[in-house]
Design an enzyme around this catalytic site. Structure first.
Site, PDB file in Angstrom:
ATOM      1  N   ALA A   1      25.577 -17.646   9.122  1.00 43.36           N
ATOM      2  CA  ALA A   1      26.556 -16.953   9.966  1.00 43.36           C
ATOM      3  C   ALA A   1      25.903 -15.827  10.772  1.00 43.36           C
ATOM      4  O   ALA A   1      24.723 -15.525  10.612  1.00 43.36           O
ATOM      5  CB  ALA A   1      27.684 -16.412   9.102  1.00 43.36           C
ATOM      6  N   HIS A   2      26.691 -15.198  11.608  1.00 39.98           N
ATOM      7  CA  HIS A   2      26.191 -14.170  12.524  1.00 39.98           C
ATOM      8  C   HIS A   2      25.615 -12.976  11.777  1.00 39.98           C
ATOM      9  O   HIS A   2      26.180 -12.484  10.820  1.00 39.98           O
ATOM     10  CB  HIS A   2      27.245 -13.722  13.518  1.00 39.98           C
ATOM     11  CG  HIS A   2      28.570 -13.351  12.962  1.00 39.98           C
ATOM     12  ND1 HIS A   2      29.586 -12.940  13.766  1.00 39.98           N
ATOM     13  CD2 HIS A   2      29.052 -13.343  11.698  1.00 39.98           C
ATOM     14  CE1 HIS A   2      30.634 -12.682  13.020  1.00 39.98           C
ATOM     15  NE2 HIS A   2      30.346 -12.925  11.776  1.00 39.98           N
ATOM     16  N   GLY A   3      24.467 -12.555  12.245  1.00 35.54           N
ATOM     17  CA  GLY A   3      23.897 -11.318  11.732  1.00 35.54           C
ATOM     18  C   GLY A   3      23.137 -11.455  10.430  1.00 35.54           C
ATOM     19  O   GLY A   3      22.739 -10.439   9.853  1.00 35.54           O
TER      20      GLY A   3
ATOM     21  N   GLN B   1      30.580 -12.582  20.998  1.00 39.44           N
ATOM     22  CA  GLN B   1      29.361 -12.649  20.201  1.00 39.44           C
ATOM     23  C   GLN B   1      28.189 -12.561  21.170  1.00 39.44           C
ATOM     24  O   GLN B   1      27.711 -13.557  21.699  1.00 39.44           O
ATOM     25  CB  GLN B   1      29.349 -13.938  19.380  1.00 39.44           C
ATOM     26  CG  GLN B   1      30.583 -14.095  18.484  1.00 39.44           C
ATOM     27  CD  GLN B   1      30.590 -13.125  17.303  1.00 39.44           C
ATOM     28  OE1 GLN B   1      29.677 -13.120  16.477  1.00 39.44           O
ATOM     29  NE2 GLN B   1      31.632 -12.266  17.236  1.00 39.44           N
TER      30      GLN B   1
ATOM     31  N   ARG C   1      24.766 -17.094  16.440  1.00 38.30           N
ATOM     32  CA  ARG C   1      24.223 -15.884  17.040  1.00 38.30           C
ATOM     33  C   ARG C   1      24.933 -14.658  16.450  1.00 38.30           C
ATOM     34  O   ARG C   1      26.071 -14.743  15.981  1.00 38.30           O
ATOM     35  CB  ARG C   1      24.347 -15.901  18.551  1.00 38.30           C
ATOM     36  CG  ARG C   1      25.752 -15.871  19.064  1.00 38.30           C
ATOM     37  CD  ARG C   1      25.859 -16.268  20.556  1.00 38.30           C
ATOM     38  NE  ARG C   1      24.869 -15.649  21.386  1.00 38.30           N
ATOM     39  CZ  ARG C   1      23.902 -16.330  22.028  1.00 38.30           C
ATOM     40  NH1 ARG C   1      23.839 -17.657  21.954  1.00 38.30           N
ATOM     41  NH2 ARG C   1      23.035 -15.694  22.777  1.00 38.30           N
TER      42      ARG C   1
END
Lengths: 339, 339, 339
Positions: A234-236, A193, A213
């Site tokens: 969560a990511h993104g 990540q 991240r």
């Protein structure tokens, strides 16, 4: 503080004795003698009857008051002004505690307050008036603007970028690895990540919430957005400006929220979907598809809220409906399985 | 890095100019010039049109590429290889920080990295290449294998046993007391939680997740299992190998999961039940009974997912159904309450 | 420990050989030779067949035992007594660790144990036998009674008041700001959260749970209440005595729970509502209205549990119901849209 002085500060008009001394604030549900309270919504006017307080903030065209009052356009906002006068925010004293560990390459702004056992990594850059409370950990490369406040035990991982006047409550984790894996021969392979998190100005994040991240790119929390305790992003994800996410909400990877989205508590979004600007979602809903801007939604999966409420109401009548269908079948002479 | 070199590393075949210089990685949703990206699923082939990247990883029988490409059996896995080449994992430098508190009876393996304000209790035993980041607390008697990484502020309670290559993200708590009480005269009596937790090899646990110790015996997290942020695993659970539990999932006490179970976010399991190997459960579901291996389930309570989806679809039509039954009753000459 | 001695301690009667030596405790699901276990509910009597333990605690009128037994009124409570005899609670040694930061104005009671890197703010007052584990942060003005235990990394914010024998597990945050905002021109205005939290005697709070301070007034957790991991209690809640809130439950602002309320995991309450004494709510339910005392409820929104269960059962039959109505319509000669 005299009532007339309070009225002057909030830009309101005194009704009754402006010389009355106000000693503090209280809520209309638990009113305290000598204090000031407020009533914003005229439909709660009945609460004014016999109200034993020193004074009350009321809407300009609102109900009559049994005590001295201040008439003002926005009683709730004016009440916030008054709270701040009686209870001014206390910033910790500037200085770096002897037990803090600050990398020589870190740059702290003016009046920085670094608490006991805080850890500031290599290359961290903080603006003015930042306060890191006890045990905060900023990994290398974190950058924050002016007026950053991190309560005890906040963790911010590498290279996260934080705007001005951001507040992270105790136990928040920002920049942890996203939950990204690929099935692989003999197990599950982690996807590094390598993205980061950007938190824009005036964001506040509640206790023990987590913001991951991005795998690649950026997880973004838009300007002015407020996030409650134990939420996870969560990511993104791209969370727009001025959103409010109530407690224990979870956004799956790659969720996009427009400006001014409001989520009740324990909402879930499945990820890789878009929620339009101004959308409201009822507590405990589960979002599995894009939601059109401006709508109000509820349920699992989340649908237009009126439709969901009608379904829930009908659900209570399902037993009855079964009985009625059975009666019809008897009457008409068909069996459950066909005629 | 030249494209041909990348192809050699991932075991793929260059298509087009292998001498092109690749400067990094990017996602196909946010492609960056000069970088390499990937496309795993041919049904997204439309995304290749006009793709402005240096190169793309594609399946062997996949669509044609508008830029130089590498053909490879598993583009996503190959992409992970490439990310690791451009962004090799950085381990913290070996050494024990001056502010860490390490019990004299603790045994640290080779190249241990113990961060600022970490606390390592009596009798702790760590394998080689372990990294305890800032503020990590290992209570007495914890044992971990090689390659254990605990991000900032992880807490591991007494006597927990951890395998090789385990990663615990910031704020994780392992080995806290289970929620076990008995009604007693004059109150609620706590059941001492004297069991422990075993975390097998290659497990990863997300930020602020919690895993409770067993009342008696062991709470077990199987080899290769991945647990997301804010998940809680109660006392006495047995989580199989290679499971994936998405964010905010909760397992009640004594839940058993087989190998390869996949839970979406915010799933709950009621405890003292068994979920068979390979089961998939939709986000937000509530499991109140055993689930047969290999199935896919959804809803509260969780049922076979097709049945649940049909129910949810029908729910939207319930209002209509009520109207139709009423019409039938009129036609046939019965009232709502019988004839 | 001889079985007869155990029987004397728990006030039970030996059945069989009282001289048998008992070496520890185990559960009836994972029985260990030489240990003592218990069976509380006669309907599980089948588990006694072939039970390979040293002895078993049984109800007075319970089934016959294949091994020596102790007959006692409450086998589960007696088993807790026995666990405590074999595994007496270990309190950390008294003393203030050299790395702890304790304000000179703080007052610690007798035998206080202050762990590494703990931080005790100005004016904190602790009773006797308090234990602050590693990294605990008590902000200024916190007061706790006797026997307060805070596991690693607990944070308690300013002026929170804690009773006797309270236990906060690792990562708990008490007294964080409530989630209170007012829409304002150009953004969202924070309402200062100037209230506090009161935690009464004998409360236990699970790992990484959060309890917010009131906006004005008090968030209260009643005597003897037990709160599980990752629960959040919002500002201004009044949780009654002897409640049990299972993991990941969330209470919205201003929720009032009566005495002895039991919530399953992942329950949500919408806030500003009242749940009567003795209410039980099924896991994953969403409470959006007041609930009458003594009832059992389930669903989103939560309704009487029998009604909810019947609705869920009927939901599975909705597809069938649609088919039956269609058949009736054909038979009677009406179309879906009317005749």
């Amino acid at each position: 503080m005299r009532l007339a002085d309070i009225a002057a500060r909030v830009g309101g008009t005194v009704e009754g004795d402006g010389s009355v001394e106000i000693t503090g604030v209280s809520s209309i549900e638990a009113p305290q003698p000598g204090t000031i309270t407020f009533l914003a919504d005229p439909k709660h006017a009945a609460r004014l009857a016999g109200l034993a307080v020193g004074a009350v903030l009321l809407p300009i065209d609102g109900p009559a008051a049994p005590v001295p009052a201040i008439r003002v356009a926005h009683p709730h906002l004016a009440f916030v002004d008054v709270i701040e006068q009686f209870h001014p925010a206390v910033r910790p004293l500037p200085g770096v505690h002897a037990t803090a560990v600050v990398a020589p390459t870190a740059r702290l702004g003016a009046r920085a307050s670094i608490g006991p056992h805080a850890v500031v990594g290599d290359g961290v850059v903080l603006g003015d008036d930042c306060a890191l409370h006890a045990g905060v950990v900023l990994y290398p490369g974190v950058r924050a603007g002016n007026g950053f406040t991190a309560y005890a035990r906040v963790v911010v991982r590498e290279d996260v970028r934080i705007g001005d006047r951001v507040t992270l409550h105790a136990g928040v984790v920002v920049g942890s690895d996203g939950f990204g894996y690929v099935p692989a021969p003999g197990g599950i392979r982690k996807i590094p990540q390598i993205g980061t998190v950007v938190i824009e100005d005036d964001v506040e994040v509640g206790a023990n919430a987590t913001i991951d991240r991005a795998a690649l790119g950026i997880t973004r929390i838009g300007r002015g957005t407020k996030i409650d305790n134990l939420v996870t992003v969560a990511h993104g994800c791209e969370v727009g400006a001025y959103c409010m996410l109530a407690a224990q909400t979870g956004l799956g990877g790659g969720t996009t929220l427009g400006t001014g989205v409001l989520f009740g508590g324990q909402v879930g979004a499945a990820g890789h979907l878009t929620v339009g600007a101004g959308v409201k979602v009822a507590a405990k809903s589960g979002i599995s598809n894009d939601l059109d801007a401006g709508g109000t939604y509820g349920g699992i999966p989340a649908i237009e809220i009126g439709q969901w409420r009608r379904g829930m109401t009908a659900l209570k009548r399902l037993g009855e409906l079964l009985r009625r269908v059975r009666r019809l079948e008897r009457k008409v002479g068909v069996t459950e399985d066909g005629e």
